[in-house]
Scaffold this motif. Structure first.
Motif, PDB file in Angstrom:
ATOM      1  N   CYS A 160       0.845  -1.188   0.000  1.00  0.00           N
ATOM      2  CA  CYS A 160       0.000   0.000   0.000  1.00  0.00           C
ATOM      3  C   CYS A 160       0.882   1.240   0.000  1.00  0.00           C
ATOM      4  N   ARG A 161       0.343   2.349  -0.474  1.00  0.00           N
ATOM      5  CA  ARG A 161       1.039   3.641  -0.468  1.00  0.00           C
ATOM      6  C   ARG A 161       2.484   3.554  -0.957  1.00  0.00           C
ATOM      7  N   GLY A 162       2.711   2.770  -1.966  1.00  0.00           N
ATOM      8  CA  GLY A 162       4.054   2.628  -2.501  1.00  0.00           C
ATOM      9  C   GLY A 162       4.948   1.673  -1.739  1.00  0.00           C
ATOM     10  N   TRP A 163       4.440   1.040  -0.692  1.00  0.00           N
ATOM     11  CA  TRP A 163       5.210   0.083   0.081  1.00  0.00           C
ATOM     12  C   TRP A 163       5.128  -1.279  -0.574  1.00  0.00           C
ATOM     13  N   SER A 164       6.190  -2.048  -0.442  1.00  0.00           N
ATOM     14  CA  SER A 164       6.233  -3.406  -0.957  1.00  0.00           C
ATOM     15  C   SER A 164       6.717  -4.339   0.139  1.00  0.00           C
ATOM     16  N   ILE A 165       6.430  -5.615  -0.025  1.00  0.00           N
ATOM     17  CA  ILE A 165       6.861  -6.608   0.955  1.00  0.00           C
ATOM     18  C   ILE A 165       7.456  -7.797   0.201  1.00  0.00           C
ATOM     19  N   SER A 166       8.598  -8.279   0.676  1.00  0.00           N
ATOM     20  CA  SER A 166       9.220  -9.474   0.112  1.00  0.00           C
ATOM     21  C   SER A 166       8.620 -10.683   0.815  1.00  0.00           C
ATOM     22  N   GLN A 167       8.190 -11.666   0.026  1.00  0.00           N
ATOM     23  CA  GLN A 167       7.554 -12.855   0.590  1.00  0.00           C
ATOM     24  C   GLN A 167       8.061 -14.107  -0.112  1.00  0.00           C
ATOM     25  N   LEU A 168       8.095 -15.200   0.619  1.00  0.00           N
ATOM     26  CA  LEU A 168       8.417 -16.471  -0.014  1.00  0.00           C
ATOM     27  C   LEU A 168       7.275 -16.842  -0.953  1.00  0.00           C
ATOM     28  N   ALA A 169       7.613 -17.276  -2.152  1.00  0.00           N
ATOM     29  CA  ALA A 169       6.583 -17.630  -3.126  1.00  0.00           C
ATOM     30  C   ALA A 169       5.745 -18.807  -2.645  1.00  0.00           C
ATOM     31  N   GLY A 170       6.350 -19.736  -1.898  1.00  0.00           N
ATOM     32  CA  GLY A 170       5.629 -20.921  -1.460  1.00  0.00           C
ATOM     33  C   GLY A 170       5.197 -20.892  -0.007  1.00  0.00           C
ATOM     34  N   GLY A 171       5.374 -19.767   0.675  1.00  0.00           N
ATOM     35  CA  GLY A 171       5.046 -19.684   2.100  1.00  0.00           C
ATOM     36  C   GLY A 171       3.769 -18.920   2.345  1.00  0.00           C
ATOM     37  N   TYR A 172       3.550 -18.564   3.628  1.00  0.00           N
ATOM     38  CA  TYR A 172       2.385 -17.751   3.967  1.00  0.00           C
ATOM     39  C   TYR A 172       2.549 -16.391   3.317  1.00  0.00           C
ATOM     40  N   ARG A 173       1.466 -15.876   2.746  1.00  0.00           N
ATOM     41  CA  ARG A 173       1.499 -14.586   2.068  1.00  0.00           C
ATOM     42  C   ARG A 173       0.368 -13.722   2.591  1.00  0.00           C
ATOM     43  N   TYR A 174       0.572 -12.418   2.581  1.00  0.00           N
ATOM     44  CA  TYR A 174      -0.511 -11.555   3.012  1.00  0.00           C
ATOM     45  C   TYR A 174      -1.638 -11.658   1.992  1.00  0.00           C
ATOM     46  N   CYS A 175      -2.857 -11.349   2.436  1.00  0.00           N
ATOM     47  CA  CYS A 175      -4.002 -11.467   1.540  1.00  0.00           C
ATOM     48  C   CYS A 175      -5.042 -10.411   1.882  1.00  0.00           C
ATOM     49  N   GLY A 176      -6.185 -10.484   1.254  1.00  0.00           N
ATOM     50  CA  GLY A 176      -7.261  -9.523   1.457  1.00  0.00           C
ATOM     51  C   GLY A 176      -7.752  -9.472   2.895  1.00  0.00           C
ATOM     52  N   ASP A 177      -7.657 -10.588   3.609  1.00  0.00           N
ATOM     53  CA  ASP A 177      -8.076 -10.606   5.018  1.00  0.00           C
ATOM     54  C   ASP A 177      -7.261  -9.601   5.833  1.00  0.00           C
ATOM     55  N   ASP A 178      -5.977  -9.478   5.528  1.00  0.00           N
ATOM     56  CA  ASP A 178      -5.119  -8.535   6.241  1.00  0.00           C
ATOM     57  C   ASP A 178      -5.571  -7.101   5.993  1.00  0.00           C
ATOM     58  N   VAL A 179      -5.935  -6.814   4.745  1.00  0.00           N
ATOM     59  CA  VAL A 179      -6.386  -5.471   4.377  1.00  0.00           C
ATOM     60  C   VAL A 179      -7.688  -5.145   5.096  1.00  0.00           C
ATOM     61  N   ILE A 180      -8.625  -6.091   5.118  1.00  0.00           N
ATOM     62  CA  ILE A 180      -9.910  -5.881   5.787  1.00  0.00           C
ATOM     63  C   ILE A 180      -9.709  -5.694   7.290  1.00  0.00           C
ATOM     64  N   CYS A 181      -8.878  -6.513   7.902  1.00  0.00           N
ATOM     65  CA  CYS A 181      -8.614  -6.419   9.340  1.00  0.00           C
ATOM     66  C   CYS A 181      -8.023  -5.048   9.694  1.00  0.00           C
ATOM     67  N   ALA A 182      -7.063  -4.584   8.925  1.00  0.00           N
ATOM     68  CA  ALA A 182      -6.448  -3.270   9.177  1.00  0.00           C
ATOM     69  C   ALA A 182      -7.466  -2.154   8.989  1.00  0.00           C
TER      70      ALA A 182
END
Length: 93
Positions: free
Chosen positions: A37-59
């Protein structure tokens, strides 16, 4: 949204994570760079837990129900993206 990362950027991401996490980092695993969001990025493992829409809704709900909050305690909500998205909604100083 995922976007392509060139090999040099991917190697730099993996190297910084290896330094930060030490021997616990699964070297050689595919890492993706995802827009947050707001130009921020996050590095994530392709095969691991990843952020999703639930995180956006919760925030969003946290901000909606306590708009004047100055602090947030993020326990057990994934990889920390709820707190980052909540922070991005706060007024800039």
């Amino acid at each position: 949204t995922r976007f392509a990362v060139d090999a040099a950027a991917e190697a730099a991401i993996e190297a910084s994570l290896s330094v930060a996490l030490g021997k616990d980092w699964p070297s050689g695993d595919k890492v993706t760079l995802s827009r947050l969001c707001r130009g921020w990025s996050i590095s994530q493992l392709a095969g691991g837990y990843r952020y999703c829409g639930d995180d956006v809704i919760c925030a969003h709900l946290a901000h909606k129900f306590a708009p004047g909050a100055k602090r947030m305690l993020d326990l057990g909500s994934g990889v920390g993206t709820v707190g980052l998205i909540w922070l991005a909604q706060q007024p800039r100083p």
